[in-house]
Scaffold this active site. Sequence first.
Site, short mmCIF file in Angstrom:
data_model
loop_
_atom_site.label_atom_id
_atom_site.label_comp_id
_atom_site.label_asym_id
_atom_site.label_seq_id
_atom_site.Cartn_x
_atom_site.Cartn_y
_atom_site.Cartn_z
CE LYS A 39 -4.16 1.80 2.14
NZ LYS A 39 -4.68 2.18 0.85
N GLY A 44 6.34 0.74 5.88
CA GLY A 44 7.24 -0.16 5.16
C GLY A 44 7.35 0.17 3.70
CB CYS A 45 4.78 0.79 1.12
SG CYS A 45 3.99 -0.83 1.32
CB THR A 46 7.03 5.34 3.14
OG1 THR A 46 5.63 5.57 2.90
CG2 THR A 46 7.78 6.65 3.04
CB ALA A 49 8.83 4.04 -2.30
#
Length: 155
Positions: A39, A44-46, A49
């Site tokens: 998401k 974690g995704c930030t 990325a």
Amino acid sequence: MTPQVGEAAPPFTLPDASGQSISLGDFAGQRVVVYFYPKDDTPGCTKEASGFRDAWSLFEKHNIKVLGISKDPASSHTKFIDKYQLPFTLLTDAEPCPVAQAYGSYGVKAFMGRKYTGMFRHTFVVDPQGRLEKVYTKVKADAMASQILSDLDLN
């Protein structure tokens, strides 16, 4: 089932944040990192990325394209890209996430004692001939970009 190193990368065409169709085949002859993430704009995704963003000059230097894939819509991708100044492409694989399924990166998984249906954090490196060069199914979000560069001996 997750495809393995040496196998042909499953082909796909998905919309980017502006609605333009992007195909894996558009990058024939180049290395491509295809990473699946749960998401936009979550911790974690930030981190993941941002790792690709922070190492972007090395990916560019070696002509490696990066494609992030989640089930989030284009509007979410646009906000995520703008907020974190992401220089690479994010694609939308809408439910039931057929591309993620082809890569073994979508389904039911136990997480913190509960069952979770969604996108798994997996990363694939596709070689210039369209074969899987690296497959990562145990991804450390904050180290994935640097691990790829190290594993490819590109630091």
